[in-house]
Design a protein around this motif. Structure first.
Motif, PDB file in Angstrom:
ATOM      1  N   PHE A 172      27.177 -11.534 -12.016  1.00  0.00           N
ATOM      2  CA  PHE A 172      25.997 -10.893 -12.595  1.00  0.00           C
ATOM      3  C   PHE A 172      24.755 -11.776 -12.614  1.00  0.00           C
ATOM      4  O   PHE A 172      23.655 -11.279 -12.829  1.00  0.00           O
ATOM      5  N   MET A 173      24.922 -13.090 -12.406  1.00  0.00           N
ATOM      6  CA  MET A 173      23.796 -14.005 -12.519  1.00  0.00           C
ATOM      7  C   MET A 173      23.651 -14.817 -11.242  1.00  0.00           C
ATOM      8  O   MET A 173      24.618 -15.046 -10.511  1.00  0.00           O
ATOM      9  N   ASP A 174      22.414 -15.287 -10.972  1.00  0.00           N
ATOM     10  CA  ASP A 174      22.214 -16.163  -9.829  1.00  0.00           C
ATOM     11  C   ASP A 174      22.624 -17.588 -10.202  1.00  0.00           C
ATOM     12  O   ASP A 174      22.790 -17.923 -11.385  1.00  0.00           O
ATOM     13  N   GLY A 175      22.788 -18.432  -9.188  1.00  0.00           N
ATOM     14  CA  GLY A 175      23.350 -19.753  -9.389  1.00  0.00           C
ATOM     15  C   GLY A 175      22.553 -20.648 -10.318  1.00  0.00           C
ATOM     16  O   GLY A 175      23.114 -21.317 -11.194  1.00  0.00           O
ATOM     17  N   LEU A 176      21.231 -20.701 -10.140  1.00  0.00           N
ATOM     18  CA  LEU A 176      20.413 -21.573 -10.974  1.00  0.00           C
ATOM     19  C   LEU A 176      20.471 -21.141 -12.441  1.00  0.00           C
ATOM     20  O   LEU A 176      20.496 -21.980 -13.343  1.00  0.00           O
ATOM     21  N   SER A 177      20.478 -19.828 -12.678  1.00  0.00           N
ATOM     22  CA  SER A 177      20.568 -19.329 -14.057  1.00  0.00           C
ATOM     23  C   SER A 177      21.871 -19.787 -14.697  1.00  0.00           C
ATOM     24  O   SER A 177      21.886 -20.262 -15.842  1.00  0.00           O
ATOM     25  N   MET A 178      22.975 -19.639 -13.964  1.00  0.00           N
ATOM     26  CA  MET A 178      24.274 -20.071 -14.488  1.00  0.00           C
ATOM     27  C   MET A 178      24.263 -21.548 -14.821  1.00  0.00           C
ATOM     28  O   MET A 178      24.757 -21.973 -15.872  1.00  0.00           O
ATOM     29  N   LEU A 179      23.681 -22.340 -13.930  1.00  0.00           N
ATOM     30  CA  LEU A 179      23.708 -23.787 -14.095  1.00  0.00           C
ATOM     31  C   LEU A 179      22.959 -24.213 -15.356  1.00  0.00           C
ATOM     32  O   LEU A 179      23.500 -24.935 -16.205  1.00  0.00           O
ATOM     33  N   VAL A 180      21.713 -23.760 -15.488  1.00  0.00           N
ATOM     34  CA  VAL A 180      20.888 -24.255 -16.593  1.00  0.00           C
ATOM     35  C   VAL A 180      21.326 -23.683 -17.939  1.00  0.00           C
ATOM     36  O   VAL A 180      21.087 -24.307 -18.978  1.00  0.00           O
ATOM     37  N   ILE A 181      21.960 -22.519 -17.953  1.00  0.00           N
ATOM     38  CA  ILE A 181      22.384 -21.923 -19.220  1.00  0.00           C
ATOM     39  C   ILE A 181      23.729 -22.470 -19.681  1.00  0.00           C
ATOM     40  O   ILE A 181      23.935 -22.725 -20.875  1.00  0.00           O
ATOM     41  N   THR A 182      24.651 -22.681 -18.750  1.00  0.00           N
ATOM     42  CA  THR A 182      26.018 -23.035 -19.146  1.00  0.00           C
ATOM     43  C   THR A 182      26.289 -24.525 -19.252  1.00  0.00           C
ATOM     44  O   THR A 182      27.098 -24.946 -20.088  1.00  0.00           O
ATOM     45  N   ILE A 183      25.652 -25.343 -18.426  1.00  0.00           N
ATOM     46  CA  ILE A 183      25.971 -26.775 -18.407  1.00  0.00           C
ATOM     47  C   ILE A 183      25.777 -27.431 -19.779  1.00  0.00           C
ATOM     48  O   ILE A 183      26.643 -28.199 -20.229  1.00  0.00           O
ATOM     49  N   PRO A 184      24.677 -27.163 -20.496  1.00  0.00           N
ATOM     50  CA  PRO A 184      24.552 -27.787 -21.822  1.00  0.00           C
ATOM     51  C   PRO A 184      25.669 -27.396 -22.789  1.00  0.00           C
ATOM     52  O   PRO A 184      25.964 -28.136 -23.721  1.00  0.00           O
ATOM     53  N   ILE A 185      26.296 -26.248 -22.557  1.00  0.00           N
ATOM     54  CA  ILE A 185      27.364 -25.784 -23.445  1.00  0.00           C
ATOM     55  C   ILE A 185      28.722 -26.363 -23.042  1.00  0.00           C
ATOM     56  O   ILE A 185      29.482 -26.854 -23.883  1.00  0.00           O
ATOM     57  N   VAL A 186      29.033 -26.345 -21.738  1.00  0.00           N
ATOM     58  CA  VAL A 186      30.379 -26.751 -21.298  1.00  0.00           C
ATOM     59  C   VAL A 186      30.480 -28.237 -20.997  1.00  0.00           C
ATOM     60  O   VAL A 186      31.593 -28.790 -21.008  1.00  0.00           O
ATOM     61  N   PHE A 187      29.349 -28.910 -20.741  1.00  0.00           N
ATOM     62  CA  PHE A 187      29.420 -30.325 -20.344  1.00  0.00           C
ATOM     63  C   PHE A 187      30.069 -31.207 -21.411  1.00  0.00           C
ATOM     64  O   PHE A 187      30.917 -32.054 -21.080  1.00  0.00           O
ATOM     65  N   PRO A 188      29.714 -31.047 -22.704  1.00  0.00           N
ATOM     66  CA  PRO A 188      30.400 -31.865 -23.717  1.00  0.00           C
ATOM     67  C   PRO A 188      31.911 -31.625 -23.752  1.00  0.00           C
ATOM     68  O   PRO A 188      32.686 -32.558 -24.004  1.00  0.00           O
ATOM     69  N   VAL A 189      32.327 -30.391 -23.472  1.00  0.00           N
ATOM     70  CA  VAL A 189      33.760 -30.075 -23.444  1.00  0.00           C
ATOM     71  C   VAL A 189      34.432 -30.830 -22.294  1.00  0.00           C
ATOM     72  O   VAL A 189      35.514 -31.412 -22.455  1.00  0.00           O
ATOM     73  N   ILE A 190      33.783 -30.818 -21.132  1.00  0.00           N
ATOM     74  CA  ILE A 190      34.322 -31.511 -19.964  1.00  0.00           C
ATOM     75  C   ILE A 190      34.481 -33.004 -20.246  1.00  0.00           C
ATOM     76  O   ILE A 190      35.508 -33.616 -19.926  1.00  0.00           O
TER      77      ILE A 190
END
Length: 434
Positions: free
Chosen positions: A336-354
């Motif tokens: 449903f989303m383009d790549g750049l949108s996914m990257l900038v929205i999700t990375i701040p959320i999942v990066f600490p988990v990783i």
């Protein structure tokens, strides 16, 4: 309302704005500004908007974005992309599906100067699709190879995806660029294997091209040599430590501009076209960075990233189980989303988990970019599919999606290999940076 409740409402508003086709940069900016203002006060939100907007565009590392985009645009208007394709076809065109394989090679080579998936798909699509149509290639294989090959622009350096990931996570752009080389080449080989399999199963889908004499093959390779030299000089210079990624971007753009002027392949009109295209794309990417810098502090004060990490930890899935959940979420979002949108929205959320599970952040950058690549050719959005459909005459979206399906399976195989063998992504940056 609690801070977390405000954060969840903000996420819903963000997705609502994206569904309404609001540009992702402004959607993040609006949600981040008003959400932060609601929790911390409008005076603090105004100060955040001012300071973060300036710090975002003043980031020295971001210079690589306009420079590499200019490099790709000048290469396109000067006709160097056509030279790459012609050289690739001369060497592999005589094999089954040779024209489609040449398109994949051309996409990989052009990715090394454009850094953009869409630009790669459009440029090679305009060159290759008429030729494949003329030789009787199946529409599904022709469009599928271009759409899938175009995704390499998001992985093979200089990737705008890696630049944004580096800025969001404060990782090294140079290490990320180097980490993308082997996975990008591996995907190129897997895509060529798909072309060969499809053409073998249905010889009419990808007929052989005419055999080109060795002298002519060598001549065409020499015509493509200027751009290949720029690619080797810029990317090789980073690997050898001769210059930084920022310096490489300026040197690459300067070299290709000088070559185009010396060979008289650049007119005033085409030069203006390349510059205006660079300004337009760069402004869009800079706005996305500003939007992300406003949205991320809002997420931080809502404690959603920390809660997500605690929730995933409580599920007791283990490191790789958690990774699979995150990647499956990326696959769903990619529909449903383009790549750049996914990257900038999700990375701040999942990066600490990783990081909490001990995964290498450079390796995860490669994994995340590959999954986002898959979203570029996954229905119903699949931005590369729509781009290729736009340059293909009388080809339905269904045909293009059918054509990319085997390439999606190849990307999945490549992703599994990188998860099982992380050194595919890490061996070059580890050797280079220690």
């Amino acid at each position: 309302m609690t801070d977390t409740t405000v954060g969840l409402i903000g996420i819903l508003c963000l997705f609502g704005l994206l569904i309404l086709r609001t540009p992702v940069a402004f959607a993040m900016l609006v949600v981040g500004f008003f959400g932060y203002g609601l929790l911390e006060g409008m005076r603090s939100a105004s100060a955040l908007l001012l300071t973060e907007s300036y710090s975002a565009v003043a980031n020295y590392s971001l210079i690589v974005v306009p420079m590499f985009i200019l490099l790709g645009n000048i290469s396109s208007v000067a006709g160097y992309s056509r030279g790459l394709y012609d050289a690739a076809f001369a060497w592999v065109g005589r094999f089954r599906g040779g024209l489609a394989s040449a398109s994949v090679i051309g996409c990989a080579a052009f990715s090394a100067v454009s850094g953009s998936s869409v630009a790669t798909a459009v440029t090679l699509g305009k060159v290759a699709l008429p030729e494949m149509k003329r030789l009787g290639y199946a529409d599904s294989l022709a469009t599928g190879s271009i759409a899938a090959g175009g995704t390499l622009g998001f992985l093979i350096p200089p990737s705008t995806g890696f630049v944004l990931y580096a800025i969001l996570t404060e990782e090294s752009i140079g290490r990320l660029f180097m980490a993308g080389i082997l996975p990008g080449l591996m995907l190129m080989v897997l895509f060529m294997a798909v072309v060969w399999l499809v053409s073998t199963m249905d010889p009419t889908a990808g007929p052989r091209g005419e055999k080109v004499p060795f002298r002519e093959r060598f001549t065409l390779l020499m015509k493509a040599a200027p751009l290949l030299f720029v690619i080797v000089a810029s990317i090789g210079g980073i690997y050898l430590g001769v210059f930084s990624p920022v310096e490489a971007s300026g040197i690459g753009a300067g070299l290709v501009l000088l070559l185009a002027l010396v060979q008289r392949k650049l007119s005033w009109m085409t030069f203006k076209e390349a510059v205006f295209g660079t300004l337009q794309t760069s402004a869009m990417l800079y706005m996305i960075v500003i939007g992300a810098n406003i949205l991320n502090p809002f997420f931080s004060v809502t404690h959603i990233p920390a809660m997500l990490g605690e929730g995933l930890g409580a599920m007791n899935l283990g490191a790789y189980g958690t990774l699979i959940v995150i990647l499956l979420a990326y696959v769903v979002l990619g529909m449903f989303m383009d790549g750049l949108s996914m990257l900038v929205i999700t990375i701040p959320i999942v990066f600490p988990v990783i990081l909490s599970f001990g995964f290498d952040p450079i390796w995860f950058g490669v994994v995340a970019v590959i999954v986002i690549e898959m979203g570029m050719i996954t229905p119903p959005v699949g931005i590369n599919v729509f781009v290729v459909r736009g340059v293909a005459d009388n080809v339905s979206l269904g045909t293009v999606f059918k054509g990319v399906t085997p390439f999606l399976l190849a990307m999945l195989l490549g992703l599994i290999l990188i998860i099982l063998f992380p050194q595919i992504a890490l061996i070059i940056p580890t050797t280079m940076f220690g």
